[in-house]
Design a protein around this motif. Structure first.
Motif, PDB file in Angstrom:
ATOM      1  N   PRO A 209     -20.458  60.047-101.644  1.00 13.94           N
ATOM      2  CA  PRO A 209     -20.477  60.829-102.877  1.00 13.94           C
ATOM      3  C   PRO A 209     -21.713  61.703-103.043  1.00 13.94           C
ATOM      4  CG  PRO A 209     -20.988  58.552-103.337  1.00 13.94           C
ATOM      5  CD  PRO A 209     -20.666  58.636-101.879  1.00 13.94           C
ATOM      6  N   ASP A 210     -22.659  61.601-102.100  1.00 18.92           N
ATOM      7  CA  ASP A 210     -23.835  62.484-102.130  1.00 18.92           C
ATOM      8  C   ASP A 210     -24.460  62.535-100.736  1.00 18.92           C
ATOM      9  OD1 ASP A 210     -25.320  60.101-101.850  1.00 18.92           O
ATOM     10  OD2 ASP A 210     -25.740  60.006-103.986  1.00 18.92           O
ATOM     11  N   ALA A 211     -25.379  63.460-100.552  1.00 20.21           N
ATOM     12  CA  ALA A 211     -25.995  63.668 -99.237  1.00 20.21           C
ATOM     13  C   ALA A 211     -26.771  62.443 -98.762  1.00 20.21           C
ATOM     14  CB  ALA A 211     -26.912  64.883 -99.287  1.00 20.21           C
ATOM     15  N   GLY A 212     -27.330  61.673 -99.691  1.00 23.08           N
ATOM     16  CA  GLY A 212     -28.128  60.510 -99.324  1.00 23.08           C
ATOM     17  C   GLY A 212     -27.342  59.403 -98.651  1.00 23.08           C
ATOM     18  N   GLY A 213     -26.036  59.353 -98.856  1.00 23.54           N
ATOM     19  CA  GLY A 213     -25.219  58.289 -98.285  1.00 23.54           C
ATOM     20  C   GLY A 213     -24.467  58.673 -97.027  1.00 23.54           C
ATOM     21  N   VAL A 214     -24.679  59.876 -96.518  1.00 23.29           N
ATOM     22  CA  VAL A 214     -23.916  60.362 -95.364  1.00 23.29           C
ATOM     23  C   VAL A 214     -24.135  59.496 -94.127  1.00 23.29           C
ATOM     24  CG1 VAL A 214     -23.602  62.296 -93.761  1.00 23.29           C
ATOM     25  CG2 VAL A 214     -23.798  62.729 -96.200  1.00 23.29           C
ATOM     26  N   LYS A 215     -25.362  59.094 -93.877  1.00 27.99           N
ATOM     27  CA  LYS A 215     -25.660  58.295 -92.677  1.00 27.99           C
ATOM     28  C   LYS A 215     -24.867  56.989 -92.690  1.00 27.99           C
ATOM     29  CE  LYS A 215     -29.575  56.395 -90.124  1.00 27.99           C
ATOM     30  NZ  LYS A 215     -31.022  56.179 -90.127  1.00 27.99           N
ATOM     31  N   ARG A 216     -24.853  56.317 -93.828  1.00 29.15           N
ATOM     32  CA  ARG A 216     -24.110  55.055 -93.957  1.00 29.15           C
ATOM     33  C   ARG A 216     -22.611  55.302 -93.828  1.00 29.15           C
ATOM     34  NH1 ARG A 216     -26.013  51.219 -98.486  1.00 29.15           N
ATOM     35  NH2 ARG A 216     -27.708  51.445 -97.058  1.00 29.15           N
ATOM     36  N   ALA A 217     -22.087  56.318 -94.500  1.00 24.61           N
ATOM     37  CA  ALA A 217     -20.662  56.625 -94.448  1.00 24.61           C
ATOM     38  C   ALA A 217     -20.237  57.001 -93.029  1.00 24.61           C
ATOM     39  CB  ALA A 217     -20.327  57.749 -95.424  1.00 24.61           C
ATOM     40  N   LYS A 218     -21.071  57.769 -92.324  1.00 23.41           N
ATOM     41  CA  LYS A 218     -20.757  58.163 -90.941  1.00 23.41           C
ATOM     42  C   LYS A 218     -20.691  56.944 -90.039  1.00 23.41           C
ATOM     43  CE  LYS A 218     -21.390  61.249 -87.210  1.00 23.41           C
ATOM     44  NZ  LYS A 218     -20.210  60.755 -86.496  1.00 23.41           N
ATOM     45  N   SER A 219     -21.629  56.030 -90.221  1.00 25.93           N
ATOM     46  CA  SER A 219     -21.640  54.812 -89.415  1.00 25.93           C
ATOM     47  C   SER A 219     -20.346  54.026 -89.601  1.00 25.93           C
ATOM     48  CB  SER A 219     -22.850  53.961 -89.803  1.00 25.93           C
ATOM     49  OG  SER A 219     -22.833  52.737 -89.124  1.00 25.93           O
ATOM     50  N   ILE A 220     -19.901  53.882 -90.832  1.00 23.04           N
ATOM     51  CA  ILE A 220     -18.668  53.151 -91.117  1.00 23.04           C
ATOM     52  C   ILE A 220     -17.450  53.904 -90.586  1.00 23.04           C
ATOM     53  CG2 ILE A 220     -17.147  52.351 -92.989  1.00 23.04           C
ATOM     54  CD1 ILE A 220     -19.752  51.720 -94.565  1.00 23.04           C
ATOM     55  N   SER A 221     -17.416  55.214 -90.762  1.00 30.79           N
ATOM     56  CA  SER A 221     -16.266  55.997 -90.281  1.00 30.79           C
ATOM     57  C   SER A 221     -16.188  55.971 -88.753  1.00 30.79           C
ATOM     58  CB  SER A 221     -16.320  57.437 -90.801  1.00 30.79           C
ATOM     59  OG  SER A 221     -17.340  58.177 -90.182  1.00 30.79           O
ATOM     60  N   ASP A 222     -17.328  55.955 -88.081  1.00 32.72           N
ATOM     61  CA  ASP A 222     -17.339  55.864 -86.617  1.00 32.72           C
ATOM     62  C   ASP A 222     -16.752  54.537 -86.139  1.00 32.72           C
ATOM     63  OD1 ASP A 222     -18.450  58.377 -86.395  1.00 32.72           O
ATOM     64  OD2 ASP A 222     -20.476  57.669 -85.928  1.00 32.72           O
ATOM     65  N   VAL A 223     -17.138  53.449 -86.787  1.00 36.52           N
ATOM     66  CA  VAL A 223     -16.632  52.127 -86.406  1.00 36.52           C
ATOM     67  C   VAL A 223     -15.122  52.049 -86.615  1.00 36.52           C
ATOM     68  CG1 VAL A 223     -16.671  49.672 -87.012  1.00 36.52           C
ATOM     69  CG2 VAL A 223     -18.810  50.918 -86.837  1.00 36.52           C
ATOM     70  N   LEU A 224     -14.641  52.629 -87.710  1.00 40.04           N
ATOM     71  CA  LEU A 224     -13.221  52.560 -88.051  1.00 40.04           C
ATOM     72  C   LEU A 224     -12.377  53.654 -87.395  1.00 40.04           C
ATOM     73  CD1 LEU A 224     -13.616  51.853 -91.859  1.00 40.04           C
ATOM     74  CD2 LEU A 224     -12.705  50.269 -90.156  1.00 40.04           C
ATOM     75  N   GLY A 225     -13.021  54.705 -86.903  1.00 43.89           N
ATOM     76  CA  GLY A 225     -12.275  55.845 -86.396  1.00 43.89           C
ATOM     77  C   GLY A 225     -11.605  56.613 -87.525  1.00 43.89           C
ATOM     78  N   ALA A 226     -12.198  56.550 -88.709  1.00 42.85           N
ATOM     79  CA  ALA A 226     -11.648  57.217 -89.896  1.00 42.85           C
ATOM     80  C   ALA A 226     -12.344  58.562 -90.105  1.00 42.85           C
ATOM     81  CB  ALA A 226     -11.844  56.329 -91.129  1.00 42.85           C
ATOM     82  N   ASP A 227     -11.732  59.396 -90.928  1.00 38.94           N
ATOM     83  CA  ASP A 227     -12.328  60.690 -91.268  1.00 38.94           C
ATOM     84  C   ASP A 227     -13.548  60.496 -92.155  1.00 38.94           C
ATOM     85  OD1 ASP A 227     -10.334  61.970 -89.877  1.00 38.94           O
ATOM     86  OD2 ASP A 227      -9.138  62.428 -91.646  1.00 38.94           O
ATOM     87  N   LEU A 228     -14.525  61.366 -91.997  1.00 34.83           N
ATOM     88  CA  LEU A 228     -15.708  61.373 -92.851  1.00 34.83           C
ATOM     89  C   LEU A 228     -15.584  62.535 -93.823  1.00 34.83           C
ATOM     90  CD1 LEU A 228     -18.597  60.434 -93.601  1.00 34.83           C
ATOM     91  CD2 LEU A 228     -19.430  62.031 -91.867  1.00 34.83           C
TER      92      LEU A 228
ATOM     93  N   LYS B 126      -4.613  60.391 -98.192  1.00 32.71           N
ATOM     94  CA  LYS B 126      -5.411  59.361 -97.522  1.00 32.71           C
ATOM     95  C   LYS B 126      -5.905  58.305 -98.490  1.00 32.71           C
ATOM     96  CE  LYS B 126      -6.848  62.445 -93.883  1.00 32.71           C
ATOM     97  NZ  LYS B 126      -7.907  63.277 -93.368  1.00 32.71           N
ATOM     98  N   VAL B 127      -6.174  57.128 -97.933  1.00 36.90           N
ATOM     99  CA  VAL B 127      -6.807  56.044 -98.689  1.00 36.90           C
ATOM    100  C   VAL B 127      -8.311  56.276 -98.550  1.00 36.90           C
ATOM    101  CG1 VAL B 127      -7.089  53.555 -98.915  1.00 36.90           C
ATOM    102  CG2 VAL B 127      -4.901  54.498 -98.126  1.00 36.90           C
ATOM    103  N   CYS B 128      -8.980  56.535 -99.666  1.00 30.67           N
ATOM    104  CA  CYS B 128     -10.391  56.920 -99.644  1.00 30.67           C
ATOM    105  C   CYS B 128     -11.282  55.759-100.090  1.00 30.67           C
ATOM    106  CB  CYS B 128     -10.625  58.117-100.559  1.00 30.67           C
ATOM    107  SG  CYS B 128      -9.776  59.597 -99.990  1.00 30.67           S
ATOM    108  N   PHE B 129     -12.397  55.614 -99.376  1.00 30.53           N
ATOM    109  CA  PHE B 129     -13.373  54.578 -99.679  1.00 30.53           C
ATOM    110  C   PHE B 129     -14.715  55.245 -99.959  1.00 30.53           C
ATOM    111  CE2 PHE B 129     -10.094  52.697 -97.142  1.00 30.53           C
ATOM    112  CZ  PHE B 129      -9.852  51.480 -97.764  1.00 30.53           C
ATOM    113  N   LEU B 130     -15.148  55.179-101.212  1.00 31.51           N
ATOM    114  CA  LEU B 130     -16.438  55.741-101.597  1.00 31.51           C
ATOM    115  C   LEU B 130     -17.532  54.761-101.197  1.00 31.51           C
ATOM    116  CD1 LEU B 130     -15.424  57.082-105.073  1.00 31.51           C
ATOM    117  CD2 LEU B 130     -16.541  58.437-103.321  1.00 31.51           C
ATOM    118  N   VAL B 131     -18.472  55.232-100.388  1.00 31.50           N
ATOM    119  CA  VAL B 131     -19.556  54.388 -99.905  1.00 31.50           C
ATOM    120  C   VAL B 131     -20.865  54.979-100.414  1.00 31.50           C
ATOM    121  CG1 VAL B 131     -20.704  53.473 -97.863  1.00 31.50           C
ATOM    122  CG2 VAL B 131     -18.239  53.818 -97.837  1.00 31.50           C
ATOM    123  N   ASP B 132     -21.520  54.243-101.304  1.00 29.59           N
ATOM    124  CA  ASP B 132     -22.792  54.702-101.866  1.00 29.59           C
ATOM    125  C   ASP B 132     -23.826  53.605-101.700  1.00 29.59           C
ATOM    126  OD1 ASP B 132     -24.529  56.452-103.052  1.00 29.59           O
ATOM    127  OD2 ASP B 132     -23.502  56.545-104.974  1.00 29.59           O
TER     128      ASP B 132
END
Length: 168
Positions: free
Chosen positions: A92-111, A136-142
């Protein structure tokens, strides 16, 4: 009290480290209160700290005692895997991109990233979606939520853009 009771070692388990956002100076003469809290914990006699998902890893350096910063990412990934359908991990903001990318990479999901423009602290003026969430089923990661206003606006933005389900 624990020191007076002759405890050999004292480990403080702190799942939510207070003043975690005060980890750097953002203007002249502003205190770094995270360091003060670390000093208070040490002065109280604590020998080791166990914490969970620190806002910034640099907080570990505020302590002169060992700090174990545990991560909940594997639990989050396991939960998301249980949900059916095409998935998008949303920051939901630029500060959480690193965490969201890490999770999306593990899951093979869209970022997906939401760019927000603030009027002032805790007041968002506009949100711009970068990525596709239609169907899509969206997961907000903050990393941190105080008023949850950002999560609420982000969820509304995702719904408006056609997200099937939204979890935060």
């Amino acid at each position: 009290a624990m020191c007076r009771a002759s405890a050999t070692r004292i480990t403080a388990v702190i799942p939510c480290f207070g003043y975690a956002r005060q980890d750097k100076k953002d203007k002249a003469r502003a205190p770094i209160t995270g360091k003060l809290v670390a000093n208070l914990i040490q002065t109280a006699g604590v020998d080791r700290v166990v914490t969970l998902d620190l806002h910034a890893s640099q907080i570990q350096g505020f302590f002169d005692i060992p700090v174990d910063n545990l991560y909940a990412e594997s639990l989050i990934v396991r939960y998301i895997k249980q949900k059916p359908g095409p998935k998008a991990i949303v920051s939901p903001d630029a500060g959480g991109v690193k965490r969201a990318k890490s999770i999306s990479d593990v899951l093979g999901a869209d970022l997906v990233i939401i760019h927000k423009e603030r009027k002032k602290a805790n007041e968002v003026e506009a949100m711009t979606l970068v990525g596709d969430v239609l169907g899509k089923v969206c997961f907000l990661v903050d990393d941190m939520a105080d008023t949850c206003g950002t999560l609420q606006l982000a969820a509304a933005t995702l719904k408006e853009k056609g997200a099937q389900d939204i979890y935060a």
